[in-house]
Design a protein around this motif. Sequence first.
Motif, PDB file in Angstrom:
ATOM      1  N   ARG A   1      -1.971  16.193  -8.757  1.00 58.41           N
ATOM      2  CA  ARG A   1      -0.462  16.250  -8.677  1.00 58.41           C
ATOM      3  C   ARG A   1      -0.596  14.810  -7.929  1.00 58.41           C
ATOM      4  O   ARG A   1       0.851  14.049  -8.138  1.00 58.41           O
ATOM      5  CB  ARG A   1       0.058  17.297  -7.648  1.00 58.41           C
ATOM      6  CG  ARG A   1       1.882  16.737  -8.090  1.00 58.41           C
ATOM      7  CD  ARG A   1       2.113  18.767  -6.988  1.00 58.41           C
ATOM      8  NE  ARG A   1       1.591  19.119  -5.804  1.00 58.41           N
ATOM      9  CZ  ARG A   1       1.827  18.455  -4.957  1.00 58.41           C
ATOM     10  NH1 ARG A   1       2.950  17.240  -4.538  1.00 58.41           N
ATOM     11  NH2 ARG A   1       1.360  18.921  -3.307  1.00 58.41           N
ATOM     12  N   ARG A   2      -0.586  13.996  -6.848  1.00 59.66           N
ATOM     13  CA  ARG A   2      -0.103  13.592  -5.632  1.00 59.66           C
ATOM     14  C   ARG A   2      -0.388  11.664  -7.085  1.00 59.66           C
ATOM     15  O   ARG A   2       0.379  10.848  -6.793  1.00 59.66           O
ATOM     16  CB  ARG A   2      -0.730  13.396  -4.522  1.00 59.66           C
ATOM     17  CG  ARG A   2      -0.013  14.322  -3.492  1.00 59.66           C
ATOM     18  CD  ARG A   2       1.858  14.212  -3.727  1.00 59.66           C
ATOM     19  NE  ARG A   2       2.162  13.369  -3.265  1.00 59.66           N
ATOM     20  CZ  ARG A   2       2.042  12.419  -1.580  1.00 59.66           C
ATOM     21  NH1 ARG A   2       1.313  13.363  -0.586  1.00 59.66           N
ATOM     22  NH2 ARG A   2       2.424  11.738  -1.359  1.00 59.66           N
TER      23      ARG A   2
ATOM     24  N   LEU B   1       1.837   8.660  -8.219  1.00 55.75           N
ATOM     25  CA  LEU B   1       1.752   7.628  -8.237  1.00 55.75           C
ATOM     26  C   LEU B   1       1.399   6.710  -9.641  1.00 55.75           C
ATOM     27  O   LEU B   1       2.653   5.851  -9.770  1.00 55.75           O
ATOM     28  CB  LEU B   1      -0.019   7.212  -7.501  1.00 55.75           C
ATOM     29  CG  LEU B   1       0.505   7.570  -5.730  1.00 55.75           C
ATOM     30  CD1 LEU B   1      -1.154   7.164  -5.270  1.00 55.75           C
ATOM     31  CD2 LEU B   1       1.696   6.885  -5.636  1.00 55.75           C
ATOM     32  N   ILE B   2       0.914   7.031 -10.747  1.00 63.04           N
ATOM     33  CA  ILE B   2       0.905   6.813 -11.801  1.00 63.04           C
ATOM     34  C   ILE B   2       2.069   6.767 -12.350  1.00 63.04           C
ATOM     35  O   ILE B   2       2.843   5.197 -12.642  1.00 63.04           O
ATOM     36  CB  ILE B   2       0.183   7.184 -12.661  1.00 63.04           C
ATOM     37  CG1 ILE B   2      -1.492   7.386 -11.959  1.00 63.04           C
ATOM     38  CG2 ILE B   2       0.013   6.519 -14.288  1.00 63.04           C
ATOM     39  CD1 ILE B   2      -2.258   8.030 -12.627  1.00 63.04           C
ATOM     40  N   ASP B   3       3.111   7.632 -12.161  1.00 60.35           N
ATOM     41  CA  ASP B   3       4.433   7.639 -12.798  1.00 60.35           C
ATOM     42  C   ASP B   3       5.183   6.530 -12.147  1.00 60.35           C
ATOM     43  O   ASP B   3       6.105   5.888 -12.594  1.00 60.35           O
ATOM     44  CB  ASP B   3       4.987   9.520 -12.977  1.00 60.35           C
ATOM     45  CG  ASP B   3       4.427  10.286 -13.892  1.00 60.35           C
ATOM     46  OD1 ASP B   3       3.709   9.761 -15.100  1.00 60.35           O
ATOM     47  OD2 ASP B   3       4.704  11.335 -14.013  1.00 60.35           O
ATOM     48  N   GLN B   4       5.423   6.744 -10.804  1.00 56.67           N
ATOM     49  CA  GLN B   4       6.415   5.928 -10.181  1.00 56.67           C
ATOM     50  C   GLN B   4       5.293   4.564 -10.847  1.00 56.67           C
ATOM     51  O   GLN B   4       7.180   3.609 -10.685  1.00 56.67           O
ATOM     52  CB  GLN B   4       6.083   6.377  -8.929  1.00 56.67           C
ATOM     53  CG  GLN B   4       6.561   5.510  -7.294  1.00 56.67           C
ATOM     54  CD  GLN B   4       6.040   5.215  -6.135  1.00 56.67           C
ATOM     55  OE1 GLN B   4       6.587   6.696  -5.317  1.00 56.67           O
ATOM     56  NE2 GLN B   4       5.705   4.353  -5.667  1.00 56.67           N
ATOM     57  N   GLY B   5       4.573   4.018 -10.829  1.00 60.10           N
ATOM     58  CA  GLY B   5       3.992   3.134 -11.234  1.00 60.10           C
ATOM     59  C   GLY B   5       4.492   2.453 -12.228  1.00 60.10           C
ATOM     60  O   GLY B   5       4.903   1.667 -12.746  1.00 60.10           O
ATOM     61  N   VAL B   6       4.566   3.410 -13.265  1.00 60.12           N
ATOM     62  CA  VAL B   6       5.251   3.239 -14.805  1.00 60.12           C
ATOM     63  C   VAL B   6       5.825   3.057 -14.490  1.00 60.12           C
ATOM     64  O   VAL B   6       7.003   2.058 -15.338  1.00 60.12           O
ATOM     65  CB  VAL B   6       4.953   4.437 -15.468  1.00 60.12           C
ATOM     66  CG1 VAL B   6       5.754   4.255 -16.842  1.00 60.12           C
ATOM     67  CG2 VAL B   6       3.714   4.005 -15.561  1.00 60.12           C
ATOM     68  N   ARG B   7       7.049   3.532 -14.086  1.00 62.81           N
ATOM     69  CA  ARG B   7       8.675   3.534 -13.966  1.00 62.81           C
ATOM     70  C   ARG B   7       9.622   1.962 -13.288  1.00 62.81           C
ATOM     71  O   ARG B   7      10.099   1.236 -13.908  1.00 62.81           O
ATOM     72  CB  ARG B   7       9.321   4.747 -13.102  1.00 62.81           C
ATOM     73  CG  ARG B   7       9.538   6.011 -13.487  1.00 62.81           C
ATOM     74  CD  ARG B   7      10.105   6.637 -12.537  1.00 62.81           C
ATOM     75  NE  ARG B   7      10.086   7.254 -11.403  1.00 62.81           N
ATOM     76  CZ  ARG B   7       9.493   8.194 -11.340  1.00 62.81           C
ATOM     77  NH1 ARG B   7       8.126   9.166 -12.220  1.00 62.81           N
ATOM     78  NH2 ARG B   7       8.797   8.590 -10.170  1.00 62.81           N
TER      79      ARG B   7
ATOM     80  N   VAL C   1       1.107  -1.090  -0.366  1.00 64.08           N
ATOM     81  CA  VAL C   1      -0.023   0.837  -0.299  1.00 64.08           C
ATOM     82  C   VAL C   1       1.041   1.252   0.423  1.00 64.08           C
ATOM     83  O   VAL C   1       0.418   2.147  -0.508  1.00 64.08           O
ATOM     84  CB  VAL C   1      -0.701  -0.148   0.783  1.00 64.08           C
ATOM     85  CG1 VAL C   1      -1.934  -0.876   1.580  1.00 64.08           C
ATOM     86  CG2 VAL C   1      -0.081  -0.010   2.312  1.00 64.08           C
ATOM     87  N   GLN C   2       2.095   0.832   0.658  1.00 63.62           N
ATOM     88  CA  GLN C   2       3.192   1.876   0.678  1.00 63.62           C
ATOM     89  C   GLN C   2       2.633   2.690  -1.026  1.00 63.62           C
ATOM     90  O   GLN C   2       4.150   4.025  -1.254  1.00 63.62           O
ATOM     91  CB  GLN C   2       4.227   2.119   0.747  1.00 63.62           C
ATOM     92  CG  GLN C   2       4.243   1.375   3.005  1.00 63.62           C
ATOM     93  CD  GLN C   2       3.319  -0.135   2.765  1.00 63.62           C
ATOM     94  OE1 GLN C   2       3.792  -0.283   2.436  1.00 63.62           O
ATOM     95  NE2 GLN C   2       4.142  -0.303   4.705  1.00 63.62           N
ATOM     96  N   GLU C   3       2.934   2.120  -1.876  1.00 60.09           N
ATOM     97  CA  GLU C   3       3.506   2.533  -3.486  1.00 60.09           C
ATOM     98  C   GLU C   3       2.382   2.752  -3.923  1.00 60.09           C
ATOM     99  O   GLU C   3       2.646   3.807  -5.062  1.00 60.09           O
ATOM    100  CB  GLU C   3       3.844   1.248  -3.707  1.00 60.09           C
ATOM    101  CG  GLU C   3       5.103   1.027  -3.530  1.00 60.09           C
ATOM    102  CD  GLU C   3       5.715  -0.696  -3.780  1.00 60.09           C
ATOM    103  OE1 GLU C   3       5.359  -1.170  -4.853  1.00 60.09           O
ATOM    104  OE2 GLU C   3       6.585  -1.277  -2.871  1.00 60.09           O
TER     105      GLU C   3
END
Length: 238
Positions: free
Chosen positions: A219-220, A224-230, A130-132
């Motif tokens: 923004r947040r 999260l979406i960008d973090q998941g894509v990376r 969940v932290q991610e």
Amino acid sequence: VFLGQKYGYRPLPTKIEEDEFLKITSVSSSEDDKLLNQWYKLDLNNFPSLYCLQPVSSIFTNFTNRAHPRLMEEDQSQWWETMGKLNRAVRVAAAELLQQGRFTAQDNHRYNWSVTEQEVVRGILNAKDVQEHTLAFFRHIENINVSLLRHSMKFIDIAAKQVDTEAQRMLSDLRDVRVPATLPESAILRYTVQWSDDDGLNKNVHAEYLQDFIETFYRRIVELIDQGVRAQHALAAN
């Protein structure tokens, strides 16, 4: 997750395992026992066997009878009253079973928790990683004018024209204890606003708060979406 000061709707259980239902009726008053057995019927086609809540229209036959609005209104009114009695019956019994040691605290809680809490438990408290991929937005409205029931009941739990202290206690445990214990502080965003007698929250009075919330939420979520894509690209590269 969005959590304010309203714990939310606490539904009547639609299915109860047979052994648990029998425990409930064993400590119920004769009136509650009769009511519970009128509305819950045993279904032996399940394993374990279940007592299932009957369709409202099977007893209040005009519940959806749009051809006769007056009769429909009467049956709907009777159902809301009956549902309240059923809810009280199972909650009183669950509390008694807890006191007797025949129910665990979690057993008792299942007859009291709200739809909101059930969703938070599934989506955050019992979920993986969940932290991610999770954010929590908490909003506190100061000086809610409870006497303006038409507005206040949208933002806080009301019972008998007063704040529902039991619901508030359960909300506080969820919002202030269990969710913060699961999520990092960086994933929790808190807002405090003042009550407005004009609708409670007003798009003009609270324009700054609403704009900040919208921009921060956008923004947040994008982060999260960008973090998941990376993360997906990194997995693919490996």
